[in-house]
Design an enzyme around this catalytic site. Structure first.
Site, PDB file in Angstrom:
ATOM      1  N   HIS C  99       0.762  -1.153   0.121  1.00 37.72           N
ATOM      2  CA  HIS C  99      -0.055   0.119   0.080  1.00 37.72           C
ATOM      3  C   HIS C  99       0.888   1.083  -0.050  1.00 37.72           C
ATOM      4  O   HIS C  99       1.985   1.198   0.779  1.00 37.72           O
ATOM      5  CB  HIS C  99      -0.714   0.195   1.260  1.00 37.72           C
ATOM      6  CG  HIS C  99      -1.784  -1.132   1.458  1.00 37.72           C
ATOM      7  ND1 HIS C  99      -1.328  -1.979   2.294  1.00 37.72           N
ATOM      8  CD2 HIS C  99      -2.969  -1.233   1.210  1.00 37.72           C
ATOM      9  CE1 HIS C  99      -2.022  -3.149   2.474  1.00 37.72           C
ATOM     10  NE2 HIS C  99      -3.432  -2.419   1.885  1.00 37.72           N
ATOM     11  N   ASP C 102       2.280   2.062   3.243  1.00 40.70           N
ATOM     12  CA  ASP C 102       3.370   1.096   3.975  1.00 40.70           C
ATOM     13  C   ASP C 102       4.571   1.473   3.631  1.00 40.70           C
ATOM     14  O   ASP C 102       5.446   1.171   4.627  1.00 40.70           O
ATOM     15  CB  ASP C 102       3.181  -0.475   3.265  1.00 40.70           C
ATOM     16  CG  ASP C 102       1.879  -0.929   3.536  1.00 40.70           C
ATOM     17  OD1 ASP C 102       1.009  -0.649   4.271  1.00 40.70           O
ATOM     18  OD2 ASP C 102       1.562  -1.943   2.325  1.00 40.70           O
TER      19      ASP C 102
END
Lengths: 436, 436, 436, 436
Positions: C99, C102
């Site tokens: 993501h 992240d």
């Protein structure tokens, strides 16, 4: 200064009111069966959800700021006390409950933690003076800190057991200092993640040992209140040892803890165990373990502890029926172990949620009394078991019947007659009382 | 004459065989840890599912004809005996289990029912002679007949309680006559549909009374086997009192039945209660209630008792691990309380299903021993709790520690150290052993 | 410098090895059906669980430190890249998924966030050079930040929709930059908490609008990979719109998104929806939506997303059977959306868990091929539907039959014959193949 | 002659009445929003549960005798008609629903079955004359007979498909003859027991073919009513293809059946699928598939279809809210697909149960209107999405926004503002309306 500027004292305005910040059903001083509603219900504020929780979930950051305008952890802790007392005062709540780690920040050492807790306890005590606000019960948080990852009393590490014992000692001290009449064990990590690494026998024995030590200590300090175990079947661990009422009662009896312990029963934990709330209360009641209540509500389609504010009046009514049949609370009360939904992030929502929950249980109390006064359900049940009052039924009850005597009876008696259980009719009575 | 013409004695042919009517893993006489597999496993045939059930379900009529070419109910009952003994002989199964109403038709009066049962018992006894076939346990069906709609021991009608007692007396007699070493209580209707019409306190007391009478009677007739309660959380009733192992153990202890009773644990009932099969066995084992096993399998996505033949080798392995750690069966055994799926309606499917189930548990036994011999898991667990062997841990275990002494220790000791639980690693060991 | 000092390159050592840091079943270059295992399986590392998650849960603080020895957020982000590439290299993993949030810290403004992501994307790109490591798919985290409390594409606030669109644009850019062939929509907050405040019609329309915009943008930038929706029935919200495969496929068809989207199916999400993993894959396959896999495992008795590392070889086998029947992965792969248990807090546990998961799916692949080669199950199914090849069956299939013609046929034909479904036999074949 | 001697016409006596055989809330002719309650609710009697079901369960024989004093199957069938019409007349129910095999006994051949059905249809038609009683919908029972063990439209045997088609033809004829405006497909065996023996692609295609044939036939005979699919996720099969509203809508659209079919939504099936009743209704409504309702209630802790009479007024209110928002029933109605509990075995219980159910939905209707009139909830929702009325929100809605334009907007706009979802407040409004 105020933490809740948008509302003042919440008053009872009755069913017609559209004022969001008013009770529609909870009329604290209304007398029901000779006692004000507030003394039946003994509402308590939960420190953790109400003052601390930021409403994070496993997929999202918190939505509520809990710094109360402060930065120093001890200042924040004191601000929570102020906010909590303002909140209780405005809502007309006379009890509160806390974990040690809700009220004060954990220190770098146990000594510092202890000092922090003692300092805030003293501050709370000073705030209580001149108010009607009382401590319902205290407890120790033995699940958040990583040291408890394998359990507290059931940890595989003796040092962790010792640490848990130390926290419990101080939480008991705090409870006594604040005049609390209850001390709760919720075994948040007392369970297992996998049987592959678990010695269940040692763990259960140790859990009992920890409880026994707590009883011995508290009694030596003059504590004459009740200890409670709060059953929960799972979450955070895969299996929690205190699965449900029946399991915990069996545990307490096995280890000789049944004279000191009762149960603190939570609605959402009941449903997670596959039971209704009233089932768990009934089991506790008929076994003499009815103690205190954690009022909230789960979502039957969600498999975790949602801790919603209770809105289900039917369930509240069945719960209050059990309360009344148990003779009311002794040392227990009705603690809102409930939290607002993550998107209900304002302080106003906190009040609106409490109002909703308090109204729900007020209605439950009113309706439970109405059911008892109505009498149709109770007399149906009484009548249903009448065959045990005399004849063969009485022999069964008084222990004189044997398999042989009962076979003889059956050979003569022939096919037994049974009556309809009338479930649908009884349910319709409940509906009738609820909606009149 | 044969009821199973399409197969003869089922033999072990090993993993390479593609013969459907052969064992691939169950080698009855293979010695494991000094004992043949068949003596570890003590497989039993369930009379009801194997010989009686027509595989109806709530939405469909039966798919299997169980008349065995006869029309008179007693002739059918005798044909079932013949079919059952042929089946056991061909499958190499040495035990069976039955309810009174599986083996003989219910008569118009209790006297007639009694006579029917006695007649078939005598016939079964004659069939047993000269074979290795033995009765594992007997029981009474106290749930099918409408008279038990409100329960048997927990019925609100004393006459029904008496009728149940009469059936139990005769089922115990039958068990003794056939040399059985076990008698089971499965409380099919011992529970409630709604709390609205239920006096739970009386019902539970009466259930215990019925069990006590059964013990007194059987012991007076020289029965030295075990009584078992078979836990189940729900179905057919909304709530069954014998919810799970922990609940039943608590019940047995409360009423002083713990010396005579053990548990008969069924896999599918465990999962309905929200537990793993091995959990239920572990709870029974560490409390000294490990008795007998009803081997089957549920579907985790279905909320009713599917009673499938077991195919999950991992679960069977964990179950057999508990069996071995419990020291093996005493009077108990492994009864296939399992039925073929409704569309598996041929008698061949019955055999194929038993072969599948027996192979599954044979593999489970083999793998459980391999895990113990491998030693990595057991030694990890042993090591994990070593802190309780000495020092503060030993003081906790031997009862000399107190909250005060543990706080003192913690103040000196500082933050406890904990080790990883290594769940993923332990799981990988299990995979390794299972698939090598 | 190393982040994983306790293990080097993980090698295949075979079933006999007791080296925890070795594969027992995954032999990357072993040829199966003309292709190395690694190319069948296309294992991917999930950035979030592997490099970021601290293993907090709703009742406890994190147990893993994810600062990698740094303090500045961007330094930590870069350290994660280094750690991730070391981890993939040592485990022999050739793909990763992420993501946006992240890989880089959220900035104070969207511009800053964008810059942070771009900077780390550039760093990742540089790390990829000269390695075999590729991006499997990218995505945007549209659920953690409080702004998404009411959803992203389904938010009631247009500004939030716009913010989500902005994040998606940049996540698509990052995906393209890193050569990814997949972009995932997991609707973490695309659902509702209560119908009381929800306009479901607008929300679903808007969700489709957002996806359409994403397709238009990505195609305009030359992206020729697949978009995926990842079904999940609930959690974090009470109801997620992307409930399961069937629901999502219906949604994609309704809004004309079916040419650009496939499914990314996660095992644990399947079980939360009441399905088996293989069911969800089968539904996707026969509808032409088989895309990518999130490999993990739930606990059937827990109602939340446990995201455990997969250990169930039977399920992995059934999943790999679907993969093979679907013709293998095109742009998809097998991403370990799995996390270690909270008490498995060491970096060694991360590797042990991946080894366990990779071995599980390697076994699944091997066994799935063996089932197909064995042929008994496939040919049974083929034969079972043979009645549709000719006669009345062919008329049904080719559309010439009508109710009238079929009634005529039935009146002549009489009672249809049906064969046993042979479930138990087919299950025993599966057991046989799994355990030989 | 009467089949229900203990009660006459059930009248509305209001909330104060303690007469068990009286409505407390259902006042058929009371005008609500310009229409009598009975025309809003269109209550229907289910032939099967009300006239046929003996209340057997998988563990017990039936408790209700359904021979109506007759022995010949056709006499019994006629007696059921008489009893049914007496029951409807006394309860004031104006609609009924049936399966072909509820109304007439299955013959030895299909021709005989057909004749039986036609004969009873004629008898029903004659009974209808001069009454207000109408057929709501008809259907064919394609699940009880063993021939359907592998499904009907999804059977692996073409002859079974043909048999099912024949039954459907005659059930459609019966529906048309009786003036019914609805025909239901409940796919009782349209699913699978195990994927191991299942070709899901063929089965789903065939199911659609069967429906298409039914539409073609019925339209050719002048039927201008609605077809319905009734979603159910499981039971009797492990997986039913018509899982839930979203799944069925996707199926109907895929196969071009969406112009002829709507949904018949059952409360208990919704909960088995993990949804609320109102969720299923909402999904149907916003997609234009709101058709008819099977009113009953499940037990959230039981995993099977308990088909209880509805008593939950909150749920009934939410359901009636959806009904009103859908514009009321067109061809559909509210069918009590509900049965008394097994111990409620008297004919009086049938009436008491219907009274309870009808009162529950009458209350639901009243309360749903009050919520709409109160307006607070609806206007909250309207206001909540106002950002899509103008500016960037309008651009999103009208399709002019792109990822690029939205990023530009976000870069300027900064962090979006969101408001509380106010769930607890909205819930409290619902409580207020329910209990005033």
């Amino acid at each position: 200064m105020t933490y809740f500027p948008n509302f003042g004292k919440i008053k009872y305005e009755g069913q017609g009111s559209k004022n969001p910040f008013a009770f529609k059903f909870y009329d604290a001083d209304r007398i029901i069966d000779g006692k004000p509603m507030k003394d039946h219900l003994k509402f308590a504020m939960s420190w953790w959800h109400t003052l601390c929780a930021v409403m994070a979930d496993p997929f999202g950051a918190g939505t509520i700021d809990r710094s109360y305008g402060k930065t120093d952890p001890m200042d924040i802790a004191r601000a929570k006390v102020d906010a909590g007392f303002e909140f209780m005062d405005k809502l007309g709540i006379e009890y509160f409950c806390f974990h040690d780690m809700d009220i004060a920040p954990e220190g770098k050492t146990f000594a510092e933690t202890k000092k922090n807790v003692q300092e805030i306890v003293a501050y709370i005590k000073s705030k209580m003076e001149g108010t009607n606000i009382k401590l319902l019960w205290g407890t120790a948080n033995l699940f958040n800190n990583p040291r408890y990852m394998h359990g507290a009393g059931t940890s595989c590490e003796a040092d962790v057991f010792a640490y848990a014992a130390s926290q419990i000692k101080n939480a008991i001290d705090a409870t006594i200092t604040l005049g609390g009449k209850g001390y709760v064990f919720w075994g948040g990590r007392e369970g297992y993640e996998t049987l592959l690494n678990t010695n269940m026998a040692i763990e259960l024995d140790n859990l009992a040992r920890l409880m026994k030590m707590a009883v011995n200590y508290a009694r030596s300090k003059g504590f004459d209140g009740d200890f409670y175990v709060e059953p929960k079947p799972k979450e955070p661990t895969k299996h929690q040892y205190d699965f449900d009422s029946a399991t915990v009662i069996g545990f307490l009896r096995k280890y000789g803890l049944d004279n000191d312990f009762k149960l603190n029963i939570e609605a959402n934990h009941a449903t997670l165990a596959g039971h209704t709330f009233e089932h768990e209360l009934r089991v506790a009641r008929i076994n003499g373990f009815f103690g205190s209540i954690d009022a909230n509500q789960g979502d039957e389609h969600l498999g975790w502890d949602t801790d919603q504010f209770p809105t289900d009046v039917r369930t509240a009514t069945c719960a209050m029926y059990e309360l009344i049949k148990a003779g009311g609370f002794t040392n227990g009360g009705l603690n809102f172990d409930a939290k607002v939904r993550r998107p209900s992030f304002t302080f106003d929502d906190l009040a609106l949620a409490y109002i909703s929950g308090m109204d729900t249980f007020a209605l439950g109390l009113i309706k439970a009394y109405e059911i008892i006064e109505d009498g149709r359900i109770d007399s149906f049940v009484l009548d249903r078991y009448k065959s045990y009052k005399s004849g063969i039924g009485a022999e069964i009850m008084n222990g004189t019947a044997t398999l042989e005597s009962l076979e003889e009876y059956t050979l003569k008696n022939g096919e037994p007659k049974v009556e309809s259980g009338r479930q649908e009719y009884l349910e319709s009575i409940l509906t009738q009382v609820l909606y009149r």
